[in-house]
Scaffold this active site. Structure first.
Site, PDB file in Angstrom:
ATOM      1  N   HIS B 142      40.299  41.093  36.662  1.00 48.51           N
ATOM      2  CA  HIS B 142      40.692  39.726  37.044  1.00 48.51           C
ATOM      3  C   HIS B 142      41.837  39.742  38.062  1.00 48.51           C
ATOM      4  CE1 HIS B 142      41.669  35.394  36.183  1.00 48.51           C
ATOM      5  NE2 HIS B 142      42.875  35.809  36.517  1.00 48.51           N
ATOM      6  N   GLU B 143      42.884  40.498  37.745  1.00 49.97           N
ATOM      7  CA  GLU B 143      44.050  40.512  38.650  1.00 49.97           C
ATOM      8  C   GLU B 143      43.709  41.133  40.000  1.00 49.97           C
ATOM      9  OE1 GLU B 143      46.602  38.795  37.939  1.00 49.97           O
ATOM     10  OE2 GLU B 143      45.982  38.396  35.868  1.00 49.97           O
ATOM     11  N   HIS B 146      42.411  38.626  42.273  1.00 48.06           N
ATOM     12  CA  HIS B 146      43.468  37.874  42.985  1.00 48.06           C
ATOM     13  C   HIS B 146      43.991  38.670  44.167  1.00 48.06           C
ATOM     14  CE1 HIS B 146      43.692  34.523  40.306  1.00 48.06           C
ATOM     15  NE2 HIS B 146      44.181  35.184  39.276  1.00 48.06           N
ATOM     16  N   HIS B 152      41.481  31.355  40.863  1.00 42.97           N
ATOM     17  CA  HIS B 152      40.842  31.119  39.578  1.00 42.97           C
ATOM     18  C   HIS B 152      39.556  30.326  39.768  1.00 42.97           C
ATOM     19  CE1 HIS B 152      44.829  31.832  37.278  1.00 42.97           C
ATOM     20  NE2 HIS B 152      44.054  32.894  37.232  1.00 42.97           N
TER      21      HIS B 152
END
Lengths: 170, 426
Positions: B142-143, B146, B152
């Site tokens: 997930h990170e 980014h 998101h």
């Protein structure tokens, strides 16, 4: 070395002693919505380049989790003769947007479902981010509306079947 | 050389990523084909061994690398300022970061676009093998999203959901997540060495013989199993050829041929002037088969009239011929008579273009019969041409027999077949 700043090494002490403050009342919910960009988009890049000294340190000293919950619960109980905090239009609108994005009933109230969503473990990156002057999505992705146009055919005429059944583990 | 590298560095216009998005937001994505990363020494977690931490992070990097033309390499030697992505675990005020962690619960990590990743070590991170706690792999994926430029995404199944969903702690990048990141980085495009459907017989639960096929793509030293029904490769691929295919050359395979008749069931791999016979039962090449033939063997000895090296080859079960392609010519070899049919012919004469001037002409990479599409495909560089089949002729009788339909991009039909950095191979 494992970096520490406190003489007693308490900043790298056992993790069980430090708990995030649960979101149980309006003030905390307002802070949550503000922090993650629901009231106003966050310039995440700017925050990255700010000096550390200019940042308000809201990290809490080690506290027992139960103590934190008691404090938060006592905050939520109506105190006499203090008035209940008023709710701004901005806050209510942000709350509704948050509820809608999370698939919970859009009530505009800090109800149980909303508290549950706010208290879930989550990523620290804001949900609404301003990047280089352009809003990066608004909590829902346009890509989610795309339909794939790949071609599927069956391959049964030869009597053969594709043995690769979908697997979820690599 | 990968053509997409030239595309990525072109200042305007010809980028394989979404040009509107890239031109409007030029700083949303890295513009390098390889990025370095490091788990900072002062940022090790107190909860997991360093080895476990690096293993999980490596896997997270790899998962993104499997769907976009971007490679990641761990760098533990250069000065920290030269490392593209730095990762670390911290608590409260940590690592000079402007964002303070909040203790156990709530925020478990944050990341900076085109920058670093911090994990809150007050949260209980676990490895994929341990179900209790927060999956470090899922959070890292997930990170990294980014860092690579994704925000998101409030969509069920997306790895970019802001909240942690414990039920699917080993979630993969689904179709829409892949499309999202590919809007920034483009898709993987690179020529293949060979592609084939592996046919084998198995017995089903009732003891009946069932014929099954598996699709494989080979490029350099790597191969992928392609799941046609899911429009992606198998999770975790690519794999080194030397790991999955014992005995064949470890890279740059020229061709695969499976001769399958009532009397023959033989599998060959070709490279250079030689070929190998593959033992399906024992999953390795023969050094000597039952007929006493030793391998590797010269192509000219096994197939009189055919000179190696070849560009590619395929077996056509309709006429029981092997078609050997070399340069602009094709040689047709009959497996029953064990000799070539006539002289070498021009590819363009045997397989004429449906649209004028739309033809690979020469130097093919792959000729592949797909059981999934029930068609023969010619691959050259990043494009394919489909051979007209019976169904095409029924729809349009004017199409020439064995004609080549107009070219299309391979990446438009077979998706996300991406290289990964060699350091990420087992």
């Amino acid at each position: 070395e494992k970096l520490f700043h406190h003489r007693d090494h308490s900043d790298i002490a056992s993790s069980s002693q430090r708990w995030a403050r649960p979101i149980l009342e309006q003030t905390a919910a307002e802070q949550y919505l503000s922090k993650y960009g629901w009231t106003e988009q966050i310039n995440w890049t700017k925050i990255q380049h700010q000096k550390v000294e200019n940042i308000e340190d809201d990290y809490r000293a080690p506290k027992d989790l139960l103590q934190l919950i008691r404090e938060a619960s006592s905050d939520s109980k109506p105190r006499q003769p203090q008035a209940v905090p008023t709710r701004s239009v901005v806050y209510i609108e942000a709350l509704k947007q948050f509820q809608k994005a999370n698939g919970i009933p859009v009530t505009g109230e800090l109800d149980t479902a909303t508290k549950g969503a706010m208290n879930k473990p989550r990523c620290g990156v804001p949900d609404k981010v301003l990047s280089e002057g352009t809003l990066m999505y608004n909590g829902t992705s346009d890509i989610a509306n795309q339909t794939s146009d790949f071609h599927r055919t069956t391959a049964d005429n030869n009597g053969g079947t594709n043995v690769t059944v979908s697997s979820n583990s690599r | 050389k990968k053509r997409f590298l030239q595309l990525l560095f072109t200042p305007r216009g010809q980028v394989s990523a979404n040009p509107d998005l890239v031109n409007k937001l030029p700083k949303m994505a890295f513009f390098k084909p390889k990025l370095t990363w490091r788990l900072m020494g002062e940022g090790y977690s107190n909860q997991l061994s360093i080895e476990d931490q690096k293993h999980v992070l490596r896997m997270a990097f790899r998962m993104w690398s499997e769907v976009i033309p971007l490679e990641f390499e761990e760098n533990i030697q250069s000065p920290a300022s030269m490392v593209d992505i730095k990762l670390g675990f911290g608590t409260g005020r940590h690592m000079g970061c402007t964002r303070t962690f909040d203790g156990n619960g709530h925020e478990f990590a944050h990341a900076w676009q085109l920058g670093d990743i911090h994990f809150d070590d007050d949260d209980h991170f676990t490895t994929p093998s341990n179900g209790n706690g927060i999956s470090l792999l899922k959070v890292a994926v997930h990170e990294l999203g980014h860092v690579l430029g994704l925000p998101h995404i409030y969509r069920h199944g997306s790895v970019m959901q802001p909240s942690y969903i414990p039920e699917d702690s080993m979630s993969e990048l689904d179709w829409l997540d892949r499309k999202a990141i590919q809007q920034l980085y483009g898709v993987c495009e690179s020529p293949f060495d060979t592609v084939f459907d592996w046919i084998h017989r198995e017995k089903n639960q009732y003891g009946e013989a069932v014929i099954q096929f598996i699709t494989y793509f080979f490029r350099n030293e790597l191969y992928w199993l392609y799941e046609n029904r899911n429009n992606r490769t198998r999770y975790g691929d690519p794999i080194s050829i030397s790991v999955g295919w014992q005995g064949i050359p470890s890279g740059s395979i020229d061709a695969f041929v499976h001769i399958w008749t009532w009397t023959l069931d033989v599998i060959y791999f070709f490279k250079g002037t030689q070929f190998w016979r593959y033992d399906n039962e024992n999953d390795q090449t023969y050094t000597e088969d039952a007929e006493g033939d030793k391998y590797p063997k010269l192509i000219s000895e096994g197939f009189p009239g055919v000179q190696g090296p070849i560009d590619t080859a395929f077996y056509h079960n309709r006429d029981q011929n092997i078609y050997f392609f070399k340069g602009s010519n094709v040689v047709i070899f009959n497996v029953n008579t064990n000799q070539i049919n006539g002289h070498p012919k021009r590819i363009i004469d045997v397989f004429p273009p449906v649209v004028q001037n739309d033809h690979p002409i020469e130097n093919l990479n792959v000729v592949y019969y797909s059981y999934h599409y029930q068609s023969i495909f010619f691959f050259k560089n990043n494009f394919f041409w489909k051979v007209v089949n019976d169904w095409d002729k029924k729809k349009n009788p004017l199409l020439p027999l064995n004609g080549l339909m107009p070219k299309r991009k391979i990446s438009d039909q077979w998706f996300d077949i991406c290289d990964v950095h060699y350091s990420m191979l087992d």
